[in-house]
Write an enzyme that holds these catalytic residues in place. Structure first.
Site, PDB file in Angstrom:
ATOM      1  N   SER A 183       0.829  -1.205   0.000  1.00 11.21           N
ATOM      2  CA  SER A 183       0.000   0.000   0.000  1.00 11.21           C
ATOM      3  C   SER A 183       0.862   1.253   0.000  1.00 11.21           C
ATOM      4  CB  SER A 183      -0.893  -0.010   1.250  1.00 11.21           C
ATOM      5  OG  SER A 183      -1.484   1.250   1.470  1.00 11.21           O
ATOM      6  N   TYR A 226      -4.064  -1.283   9.352  1.00 15.21           N
ATOM      7  CA  TYR A 226      -3.827  -1.690   7.967  1.00 15.21           C
ATOM      8  C   TYR A 226      -2.454  -1.232   7.484  1.00 15.21           C
ATOM      9  CZ  TYR A 226      -4.261  -1.703   2.864  1.00 15.21           C
ATOM     10  OH  TYR A 226      -4.044  -1.895   1.521  1.00 15.21           O
ATOM     11  N   LYS A 247       0.874  -3.496   6.428  1.00 15.04           N
ATOM     12  CA  LYS A 247       1.467  -3.428   5.093  1.00 15.04           C
ATOM     13  C   LYS A 247       2.933  -2.983   5.160  1.00 15.04           C
ATOM     14  CE  LYS A 247      -1.892  -4.615   2.238  1.00 15.04           C
ATOM     15  NZ  LYS A 247      -1.769  -5.779   1.331  1.00 15.04           N
TER      16      LYS A 247
END
Length: 265
Positions: free
Chosen positions: A148, A182, A186
């Site tokens: 990401s 998140y 990542k």
């Protein structure tokens, strides 16, 4: 020309399905292993790809794989091993962004963090370690991790991104959770990529992380909200990732790739 065998996890939706579409549209033949948590979802994705590209030289195989379930991973490995005996490309695409569930009160803070790391990092590690023996039977093994743009440490100073902006003073800060679980998972995935680059370097495996950009997929739970925040069309991800599979970014092995260059650590 023999078909390149590619396994994509989470291939029935979002960026995963865009990869299927992009490979289907290539003049090169692929054996596309469409990974999904149910046979129905995998077959629906295959049907959609066939309908869009009826003259594609590629073929498709549904593979049921739940990356959080070791028995499912092993079953998928046995299926691929029995059918093909090797794997040329593994694309670790399956992931989850769960902050929206936390803000709605559907999961606890601990569940948010544990599951974010389980899906995006720990499960990806187990999938990779399971399939590496098949990858190393390829003459050109490639291992891709979908990461990401929020995972870059250096990029956290970029105030143009909403997730980096500082909320006002005081506590609590409703509406300002961002995506901390998140993005940290990542970031961990980026180091996981570096470890596999280190481990497989002498085997000739080409290992990359792919940062496809801020895209309006189902990952964040609300397509329209993401679009209003400036998210792009997920269709751009497929051709970019296909270019990596087809060797156009081989000078950038072991790095986090963006469509236009290298993502800073």
């Amino acid at each position: 020309m023999s078909a390149t065998i590619v396994l994509i996890t989470g291939a029935n939706t979002g960026i995963g399905f865009q990869i299927v579409r992009a490979l289907s549209s290539s003049p090169k033949p692929y054996q596309i292993l469409v990974g999904a948590r149910s046979p129905t979802k995998a077959q629906e994705a295959i049907n959609a790809a066939k309908e869009e590209n009826p003259s594609s030289p590629s073929t498709y195989t549904p593979v049921v794989i739940d990356i959080e379930a070791d028995d499912s991973i092993r079953s998928a490995f046995n299926q691929v091993s029995s059918a093909f005996g090797k794997l040329d490309v593994l694309i670790n695409n399956a992931g989850a962004q769960l902050e929206h569930q936390y803000t709605r009160g559907e999961i606890s803070e601990r569940e948010l963090w544990n599951k974010s790391w389980s899906v995006n990092t720990a499960s990806t590690q187990v999938v990779t370690s399971t399939f590496v023996p098949l990858l190393l039977k390829s003459t050109d093994p490639r291992l891709l991790f979908i990461t990401s743009g929020t995972s870059t440490l250096d990029g956290t100073e970029n105030q143009a991104l909403a997730v980096n902006r500082h909320p006002g003073a005081g506590w609590p800060k409703p509406g300002h959770i961002g995506v901390p679980a998140y993005r940290s998972a990542k970031t961990g995935l980026n180091m996981l990529m570096r470890e596999w680059h280190r481990i497989l370097k002498e085997d000739g495996a080409k290992v990359f992380a792919i940062s496809p950009g801020f895209l309006a997929t189902g990952l964040g739970g609300n397509h329209e909200l993401l679009k209003s925040m400036g998210a792009g069309d997920p269709t751009v991800a497929g051709p970019f990732i296909r270019s990596v599979v087809e060797g156009e970014r081989d000078n950038d092995i072991g790095k986090v790739l963006t469509k236009d260059g290298i993502q800073e650590w």
